[in-house]
Design a protein around this motif. Sequence first.
Motif: not given
Lengths: 116, 115
Positions: A102, B95, B91, B103, A105, A35, A107, A40-45, B35, B105-107
């Motif tokens: 599932t 999923v 956050f 996953l 996860q 990811y 990190f 300042g932004q959201k986590v992206e896959f 989560f 995520f929100g902001k």
Amino acid sequence: EPEVTQTPSHQVTQMGQEVILRCVPISNHLYFYWYRQILGQKVEFLVSFYNNEISEKSEIFDDQFSVERPDGSNFTLKIRSTKLEDSAMYFCASSDPGQGVTDTQYFGPGTRLTVL
Amino acid sequence: AQTVTQSQPEMSVQEAETVTLSCTYDTSENNYYLFWYKQPPSRQMILVIRQEAYKQQNATENRFSVNFQKAAKSFSLKISDSQLGDTAMYFCAFVRTGANSKLTFGKGITLSVRP
């Protein structure tokens, strides 16, 4: 307690250079992920990986990106020709299917990539 | 496609008090997990709590609990007896059930705990 590790913690590179970000997932985990998080932004896959193959990738994961599990412990993300917009925190994660279809996860601490 | 919305960009709470962080999501899936992850200034992503959608009982982990409303697609996090170490970005993430699922995520919301 087992944990995901990532190296380096901070990588500075020049635009156009190749970088390899390394991760060691939790040892009995079989599913791996990358990811990214621009400041300042959201986590992206970016990508998921299982059995030496990519399972899913996002639109961000273009031809400049590749992943590999070169041995039984490491999981790498390569960016062939870095761009300024690749500057971000890159997180590796892993999960264990043995605890259910599932599972959570977990990190790593992240690698902060700065492209100049 | 799934979406996760955290509409509050930041919140503040006095130490020892209780605070609730909101999260809503949208999905057509029936089986999924939710989560909350915590990201302190070190930027490490730390799992706080997890909720299986098929479970009606709300998850709890020590001072952390959730209010999961499946019909309303709402998943809020309550932090009791807030501590200074709770100061972090939080956050919410979704999923779908299935191996190797990504996953979403929100902001995130920035929580500050005041001494």
